[in-house]
Design an enzyme around this catalytic site. Sequence first.
Site, PDB file in Angstrom:
ATOM      1  N   SER A 167      15.499 -41.827 -10.127  1.00 29.62           N
ATOM      2  CA  SER A 167      14.250 -41.109  -9.918  1.00 29.62           C
ATOM      3  C   SER A 167      14.120 -40.870  -8.415  1.00 29.62           C
ATOM      4  CB  SER A 167      13.074 -41.925 -10.442  1.00 29.62           C
ATOM      5  OG  SER A 167      11.876 -41.233 -10.218  1.00 29.62           O
ATOM      6  N   ARG A 178      -3.465  -1.376  -6.284  1.00 29.95           N
ATOM      7  CA  ARG A 178      -2.587  -2.539  -6.157  1.00 29.95           C
ATOM      8  C   ARG A 178      -2.948  -3.494  -7.288  1.00 29.95           C
ATOM      9  NH1 ARG A 178      -5.486  -4.745  -0.661  1.00 29.95           N
ATOM     10  NH2 ARG A 178      -7.563  -5.037  -1.559  1.00 29.95           N
ATOM     11  N   MET A 184      -5.129  -7.380   9.037  1.00 29.56           N
ATOM     12  CA  MET A 184      -4.579  -6.533  10.102  1.00 29.56           C
ATOM     13  C   MET A 184      -5.501  -5.347  10.366  1.00 29.56           C
ATOM     14  SD  MET A 184      -0.537  -6.778   9.349  1.00 29.56           S
ATOM     15  CE  MET A 184      -0.737  -6.464   7.615  1.00 29.56           C
ATOM     16  N   CYS A 244       9.864 -38.341  -8.716  1.00 28.79           N
ATOM     17  CA  CYS A 244       8.507 -38.865  -8.841  1.00 28.79           C
ATOM     18  C   CYS A 244       7.740 -38.810  -7.525  1.00 28.79           C
ATOM     19  CB  CYS A 244       8.527 -40.286  -9.393  1.00 28.79           C
ATOM     20  SG  CYS A 244       9.333 -41.463  -8.295  1.00 28.79           S
ATOM     21  N   HIS A 252     -15.530  -9.459   1.259  1.00 23.30           N
ATOM     22  CA  HIS A 252     -14.461 -10.307   1.792  1.00 23.30           C
ATOM     23  C   HIS A 252     -14.531 -11.718   1.226  1.00 23.30           C
ATOM     24  CE1 HIS A 252     -12.653 -13.047   4.827  1.00 23.30           C
ATOM     25  NE2 HIS A 252     -11.718 -12.100   4.850  1.00 23.30           N
ATOM     26  N   ARG A 255      -3.269   2.797   8.645  1.00 24.45           N
ATOM     27  CA  ARG A 255      -3.525   1.503   7.994  1.00 24.45           C
ATOM     28  C   ARG A 255      -2.251   0.674   7.912  1.00 24.45           C
ATOM     29  NH1 ARG A 255      -8.492   2.320   4.528  1.00 24.45           N
ATOM     30  NH2 ARG A 255      -8.683   4.588   4.469  1.00 24.45           N
ATOM     31  N   GLY A 289      -7.773  -7.496   4.950  1.00 18.96           N
ATOM     32  CA  GLY A 289      -8.582  -7.609   6.154  1.00 18.96           C
ATOM     33  C   GLY A 289      -7.909  -8.313   7.309  1.00 18.96           C
ATOM     34  N   TYR A 341      13.691 -34.196 -15.457  1.00 15.27           N
ATOM     35  CA  TYR A 341      12.228 -34.117 -15.503  1.00 15.27           C
ATOM     36  C   TYR A 341      11.635 -34.191 -14.103  1.00 15.27           C
ATOM     37  CZ  TYR A 341      12.047 -39.172 -14.653  1.00 15.27           C
ATOM     38  OH  TYR A 341      12.175 -40.417 -14.102  1.00 15.27           O
ATOM     39  N   LYS A 350       0.847  -1.204   0.000  1.00 14.82           N
ATOM     40  CA  LYS A 350       0.000   0.000   0.000  1.00 14.82           C
ATOM     41  C   LYS A 350       0.878   1.247   0.000  1.00 14.82           C
ATOM     42  CE  LYS A 350      -3.734   0.219   2.793  1.00 14.82           C
ATOM     43  NZ  LYS A 350      -5.034   0.620   2.165  1.00 14.82           N
TER      44      LYS A 350
END
Lengths: 890, 890
Positions: B776, B352, B107, B843, B468, B96, B105, B863, B26
């Site tokens: 693997s 934001r 804090m 895996c 909210h 704030r 919401g 991978y 903010k």
Amino acid sequence: MKKWVYAFNSKKTDGNRDQKDLLGGKGANLAEMSALGLPVPPGLTITTEACIDYYKQGKKINNDIKEQVKSEIKNLEQMLGKKFGDDKNPLLVSIRSGARVSMPGMMDTVLNLGLNDKAVEGLALLTENPRFAWDSYRRFIQMFSDVVMQIDSDLMEHELEHMKKSKGVNNDTDLNADDLKKLVDIFKSIVQKETGFPFPQDPTEQLWLSIGAVFGSWNNNRAMDYRNHYGYSHEWGTAVNVQSMVFGNMGNDCATGVCFTRNPSTGERALYGEYLVNAQGEDVVAGIRTPAPIDDNNRNDSNRHEKSLKEIMPKAYSELVEIYNKLENHYKDMQDMEFTIEKNKFYMLQTRNGKRTTLAAIKIAVDLVNEKLITKDEAILRVRPDDLNQLLHPRLDPNAKRHTLAKGLPASPGAAVGRICLTPEKALEYKNAKDKALLVRLETSPEDLAGMIAAEGILTARGGMTSHAAVVARGMGKPCVSGCGALHVDYKAKSATIDGKNYKEGDWLTIDGGTGEVIEGKVPTIEAGISDDFAVFMKWADDTRKLRIRTNADTPHDATVAIQFGAEGIGLCRTEHMFFANDRILAVREMIFAENTPDREKALAKLLPFQRDDFIGIFRAMNDKPVNIRLLDPPLHEFLPHEKHEKEDLAKALGITVQAVDLRIEGLHEFNPMLGHRGCRLAITYPEIYKMQVRAIIEAAIQVSDEGIKVHPEIMIPLVISKAELAILRKDVIEVSEECLKKAGKKIPYKVGTMIEIPRAALTAAEIATEADFFSFGTNDLTQTTLGASRDDAGKFLPIYVEKGALVADPFVNIDETGVGILVKMATTEGRKSNPKIHVGICGEHGGDPKSIEFCHRTGLDYVSCSPFRVPIARLAAAQASIKEKQNNK
Amino acid sequence: MKKWVYAFNSKKTDGNRDQKDLLGGKGANLAEMSALGLPVPPGLTITTEACIDYYKQGKKINNDIKEQVKSEIKNLEQMLGKKFGDDKNPLLVSIRSGARVSMPGMMDTVLNLGLNDKAVEGLALLTENPRFAWDSYRRFIQMFSDVVMQIDSDLMEHELEHMKKSKGVNNDTDLNADDLKKLVDIFKSIVQKETGFPFPQDPTEQLWLSIGAVFGSWNNNRAMDYRNHYGYSHEWGTAVNVQSMVFGNMGNDCATGVCFTRNPSTGERALYGEYLVNAQGEDVVAGIRTPAPIDDNNRNDSNRHEKSLKEIMPKAYSELVEIYNKLENHYKDMQDMEFTIEKNKFYMLQTRNGKRTTLAAIKIAVDLVNEKLITKDEAILRVRPDDLNQLLHPRLDPNAKRHTLAKGLPASPGAAVGRICLTPEKALEYKNAKDKALLVRLETSPEDLAGMIAAEGILTARGGMTSHAAVVARGMGKPCVSGCGALHVDYKAKSATIDGKNYKEGDWLTIDGGTGEVIEGKVPTIEAGISDDFAVFMKWADDTRKLRIRTNADTPHDATVAIQFGAEGIGLCRTEHMFFANDRILAVREMIFAENTPDREKALAKLLPFQRDDFIGIFRAMNDKPVNIRLLDPPLHEFLPHEKHEKEDLAKALGITVQAVDLRIEGLHEFNPMLGHRGCRLAITYPEIYKMQVRAIIEAAIQVSDEGIKVHPEIMIPLVISKAELAILRKDVIEVSEECLKKAGKKIPYKVGTMIEIPRAALTAAEIATEADFFSFGTNDLTQTTLGASRDDAGKFLPIYVEKGALVADPFVNIDETGVGILVKMATTEGRKSNPKIHVGICGEHGGDPKSIEFCHRTGLDYVSCSPFRVPIARLAAAQASIKEKQNNK
């Protein structure tokens, strides 16, 4: 061409005693003795490499080897003026195995090789002794059939017995030349029937077959068992010694004997041996006839009336004495010698470092240092640390009442109490059932090895002080009474009669291997006393070692024993056993069942005074030495009740129903308790548990310190996996400790550290070390997690892993250096980097294993901790590690 | 002196948007907007470092900070011509929080600070609106009491309700200045009573207390929960923004609103927002009044009849449009803006990056590339891989019968089916019982967060598209229907009425977050369709990533799904599930109970055709792609019967009694099955098991290859701990394979490799790699063993570990980089050194976790393999990892 064959004779000797790996112990020593000018019958040694090659070729002897053997045999023929298979003067040889380490009786031997239908006549002519010639041929066929052709030995044994019976005689020696000739015919027809071929007449063919059989015997079951037991490699192979025969059985001017240069039971410096007139070497070892003493010094109850060698062959005796001094000066160790006297001529057949009891090993080592033959370092290396077990384990309580049934030979010292087992299988069965076995046999043979390992001790009816049972038992440090004539064993009826009294398998019996006594029932035992030599020897070890030796002890009693054995502190005091005591288990259970912190604290408050008393006792026992206390480790469900009445007690104490108790118990069940909610995880979830324990430790330390003892508590947090975790708990420990000390107005130094027993702790040791005053490797759990193998479950596969070579050894016995060891090294190095003051030790069972202790020394740990009875072993192993490192750095 | 305070105003702006870590999101954006010349009410930002310092000082604001704040407040007073606490023209400010990431919401906030008994008169005079002034004071006291003084908010709420009742009115707005004045008096006396002190009149004191309270709110429970859920660090701290107040609630020429620059549900490029006339910002977000649309484009069922901002305040609307374009061009991302109109003057209070659905995120990212605002790499980084879940999970089957009860706002797309839960606790309870919860609330608040996480979806009676519930649900990718007026919730009666029909907690309900429908009972769902934008976006990702993505699939069906999602092969095909099928479990059990190898082979022969068919199906489905098959892994006791009739069947098949079956089952019990006789240990003890499986694989490969498909079988041996072990088994695999291929006269390339899932395997990887074509990493088991934590049991302590910071995250979710990760790196590096051709993948379930995938990319694996539904997530995560690496290397 590669050299596969090494000659030894008075003119030319290729090898020497340092070539044991290549020539085997026997071959190397035959070469060495030849080179020393001792009277050794000439011969040749086929190398262990040839054995390895034999297996590589699919059990075939390659042609290069054959050529080299043939060439050396030719030399032998020339040198001795004899000829293989000759009908006038035949060359006879023995074929003996010989690995780099002595494996007594494990592998095969063939004697009198070279005899055939023609040569036997030559031998009769030459010796003017047809009976001897035919007896030798008979023995050769019997041995060759058994060893080389694997014909059931009972077949010929049966014919021999039958012949004796039909002649109305008792001893083999009572058969005459004709009888033996007939037997040879019968034996040959058995060979024809069993194999489809006649008995081989070509001595060269006999030779190849016998050499192959000896190579083959390297991998027979009993040899494999033996190597597995001692941790020897199956890859070494055996050498084969082909040696010209000399005969101790040609008449009464012949003899054969076995002799130690010092007493293998006590270490006393004096010839120790037995001999038999007119016998072959195997007769002494096999224990079939009771041998006569070498000299008066060797008289005992069973040979009291025999003539000694010194008496009847004084020249040979003095040669023996001369050789014995020569060999000891040369080998700088006690020797185990075999000799044969052929027509009054003395021959050395073998020398090797003699097996001995640990008592003897220590005395000999100390004496050799005093005789300036060896250094203290060498002396320290002469005793296998594990063998100290022999000295540390109990002997019979001299004040206990005992009913001695009989007396045999005191073949291996120490007392053993066990149930009579007449077969090795039975001994194993008892052992597996955690019961105690006493192996009772007519005589033992290598087939009995597994049973001997399983038994507490061994009792035999036959055999002398150098019989199989005696030699093997001393090697193992097992009590043994051999040659107990009053013992009769009936394998079929599964019973033994001792001095006329009948005992069944499973009945209790006691033996004292130090006196030869066989005693009825169970006699109470007491701990071993320790000799002056032992004290001197251990002092040398202590002066040499760098590792400190601590003990794992949970009670004042254990602590006291360990201090007597030389422990320098406690490396692991477990606190969970204390929780099980009757007077507190209910409070422990209340604590576990508490639904909130206040209830848990209430239950813990009940435990506090008990714990404090536990630690007071231990601090007092350890008197100024450091005490490392591990906070609670096992999962809580281990403390839960199993019995109905316990559950009822608990339900009552908690004011709930038994059903509710059962439900909670179910809720605490874990799938893998080893990896569950235990160790410091308990304290992350319930900090109050460790806080109570810390309070107990510090309050105990304060009280004992008030008594004038300098207490050094070390508080150990188990199962840590992260620095943050340890930091949280360390903070709690310090808070509680400081609070207690402040209240008492005292300053007591204490340490806070952690077990390293989970791979992640080892991997992040650099971080963890910043929160720890010490690391203690818990290698039991570290092995379980690093190998992913639960000790409780691994019995189903680990033995097969070792057997198939998938692992080199049981990682719970010898630390797994290439796996777990990497983590230990890493954690030690990284931990010291970030905290140079950190104190590092090990408290897993590896702390008492000599191989692992050597690893710990090399890795630079500060101490090892082991069970009280292993403390001396660890002290010696640590000294040896230190010496070996010095030697390697040269 | 350290700079703790950053000013933002039209004359001087210290910070910018890149300073989010220091100024919070903010604060950084307020600075950025100020610098851009947007109409932002001036103010100052206290840094996150000040918050950290606040905790370090033991929750005190240090004097340097106070001095800097005071100095900037003075500047504000001069700039605005107002004065703190002034009775003519008082300066009022808002306080704030603002962390580096948005935590909506979570804090605390204090508005109208600076009012006191004098200033309220000044405000009344200045605004000529005493009602407004007293209402502001009333609100201030209420908020301050709640947030700063932690007085139970019900006390004042109750008085407010009481006042409304006594005046006979419904709305707060119906109370007049006098009423509010009286309320202020009452509120002040509550403060006196609850705290023992009068309500603080000094604005500077109010200021310090409020700043401290906002810092303090960083560590309130809901903020901690939020951070734990998203994996944000607790160490960051929050900044505090002190900003001069503007009022949207001074009359009908005032308004306040929330607006997105693009549609956060669909991504459509158009303003998307709501506003309320004569209201403060919190009123829109709290969802207390249903807001009006910004313009016609924003009309829906519930606001159809409200006037739009465009209609009633056209000038402000056109300012908004202008700013929106400016901001998008500047931030190059969709913005979520808050604005206030005070007496027709437009103010920006916040901008934001806007939260959005994944559908929207992808469309916006693709559009922004097409609009040339961002690069493809930037676009790829714009979507959280886990959020793709939203696209991949089921929606309602359009053909299914459905009884729609009501319609609310389509707040977050996707279908959710669950049992009605009226409290977050209830939702957690169902979740823990593995049941499905649907959270049904009047409206949600940050306290409900845990319940929202636990629920399948959220339904609220009140609140708009930016309430909210809507914002949080979209962020989580949870379906949400908000503002459903037909819903009435009775918390006390634990029931909900929808359109007059009563439902109890636990009844099933379905919502469609894409349409806003609320539907009775359970409606069947189908898989999600995938948009064109998605295809474009994923193509970009595929072009960017280096990691290959495979899937864990055991059946042809799973394999087919995974290929549709873009899988490039199978990384893990488990074979044990196949053993459980009805038609073969009896043969499996016969195999387990076999007492010798021939019996075992006989049972295995029965399984062979089944296994072969399994593999044929999978090879066909994977069509030319590699298939990695893991040989049998679990301990055999997992296959044993539990039911009586199963035991009877088995006893019959084996010709033994049920008691004998029970006995054998008992014999197979293990204490720690995870560390027991499983994996390749089964094949070391019973080689014939793997041999059968290998035969099935290769015979299947031969058959499928005959169909013209290029098969690439990879045979994986699990749980390896030593090179020797793997060598033994690899030899078996190759022998059987070659035999099958030779018989068929075919050549099919196949690989033989191993899982690395035990620490020892990782530690000895250099050796093991010489026997393996691939590694693997089985990171599930590797995490269990490396941390010594059983996944099945860790639920009792792991959450507490994460909560207390003893571990940074659940190691079974995000790979434990500092512990397990070290082993993975070590094994990869060392394995490649000794076998450069080795192929390395993962895996474990970490293969589908974006954080872990980034680790795999950095570590250089070839991978990752994950479950079919996570394949797209893995593709995107791999692309992001690749881009991040490029950026870091710049």
